[in-house]
Design an enzyme around this catalytic site. Structure first.
Site, PDB file in Angstrom:
ATOM      1  N   GLY A 189      11.247 -39.165 -15.648  1.00  0.00           N
ATOM      2  CA  GLY A 189      10.345 -38.057 -15.390  1.00  0.00           C
ATOM      3  C   GLY A 189       9.173 -38.493 -14.545  1.00  0.00           C
ATOM      4  N   SER A 190       8.312 -37.558 -14.206  1.00  0.00           N
ATOM      5  CA  SER A 190       7.164 -37.837 -13.358  1.00  0.00           C
ATOM      6  C   SER A 190       5.916 -37.266 -14.001  1.00  0.00           C
ATOM      7  CB  SER A 190       7.358 -37.219 -11.969  1.00  0.00           C
ATOM      8  OG  SER A 190       6.192 -37.390 -11.197  1.00  0.00           O
TER       9      SER A 190
END
Length: 313
Positions: A189-190
């Site tokens: 994820g970011s």
């Protein structure tokens, strides 16, 4: 390889025109096989004049090809473009003397020993600025099983990570595999949406006792381990997570009961230990029960069936 005393290795293939060799050897300390790329290709790879130093979109690093012993790896000419951009990117961060450490990883990809496939990592960025998790790898006795999941928001906010609902975010086939089955789940994820966050990637692992993860040492910003995976805030500046021990009040409430692994490979905390060797930091989970673990990384990642994390950005 000389740093950890490796003398015997197997050549899996070579990269055409780049003076590179893809090799595999057995780690003398941990006992598992490690894939590696040998060669000073960053300063020697020819760069066509029409190419400009800019990176392609994620998932466009190289072509899909087969790796066979004694035969060269086919690649796109775009690889030269990537290397030219990486030279400028890494000059301010490290020296060229340790080129295998930092320069081979950005053009690496997923190595699957089951059929020796060579494929580029892929991810998708949603309009909201979050990473849509399109690849989940489940590791059990060295075998990887790919699956799809829904969009997961890895921003560190409490409302986005209720522990009771975390499994419901995953696809049914993956969610049915509870950590009690002694399997490990990874998620990419970011966290760039937060106001004070640096554009880094976060790797979320559902680790079981004794699981081993390898990743390039210089790309690890920090790691937070938490049995509940709730009420924890990510460090707004990953660079602060690598300066050594500090007061928990200055670093955020997420340090308790978590821990942080610094860039130099030293460890703080009691749940996880690290080992430096061949430009890799080997993280071995040693909790008494399965626990969630989140790593702050400075690049996008792709995970192989052997646990080796390659970086591409």
């Amino acid at each position: 390889m000389q740093r950890i005393g490796v003398t015997d290795y197997t050549i899996l293939g070579t990269v055409k025109g780049a003076e590179l060799e893809l090799v595999r050897f057995t780690h003398p300390f941990m006992g598992f096989d490690v894939p590696a790329i040998l060669g000073d290709h960053v300063t020697r790879m020819p760069v066509p004049v029409p190419f400009t130093p800019r990176l392609p979109r994620p998932g466009r690093l190289c072509d899909r090809s087969e790796i066979r012993p004694g035969k060269p790896l086919t690649r796109l000419a775009r690889t030269a473009l990537i290397c030219r951009a990486l030279i400028r990117r890494w000059m301010a961060r490290t020296s060229y003397s340790d080129s295998v450490n930092c320069h081979t990883q950005p053009i690496s990809a997923i190595f699957d020993y089951k059929d020796l496939r060579f494929e580029p990592p892929s991810n998708r960025i949603s309009p909201a600025g979050q990473t849509s998790v399109d690849r989940l790898l489940q590791l059990s006795q060295g075998q990887a099983v790919e699956g799809q999941s829904a969009v997961a928001r890895l921003t560190g906010e409490k409302k986005n990570h209720p522990g009771a609902q975390y499994a419901n975010r995953l696809s049914p086939r993956i969610a049915n595999n509870h950590p009690a089955t002694q399997q490990t789940l990874f998620e990419l994820g970011s966290g760039a949406k937060e106001r004070n966050a640096i554009n880094v990637s976060y790797l979320t692992a559902l680790g079981t006792p004794g699981f081993t993860l390898m990743l390039p040492a210089r790309m690890l910003c920090g790691i937070v381990s938490d049995n509940n995976f709730t009420q924890k805030q990510l460090c707004p500046s990953p660079a602060r997570c690598t300066r050594g021990p500090a007061e928990p009040a200055k670093r955020g409430p997420w340090l308790e009961p978590g821990l942080v692994i610094r860039k130099d490979g030293l460890r703080t905390g009691k749940l996880l230990s690290s080992l430096r060797g061949l430009c890799l930091t080997v993280l071995r989970f040693q909790p008494t029960v399965p626990c969630f673990c989140r790593l702050a990384l400075s690049s996008s990642v792709a995970i192989s069936s052997t646990g080796l994390v390659n970086f591409s950005r």
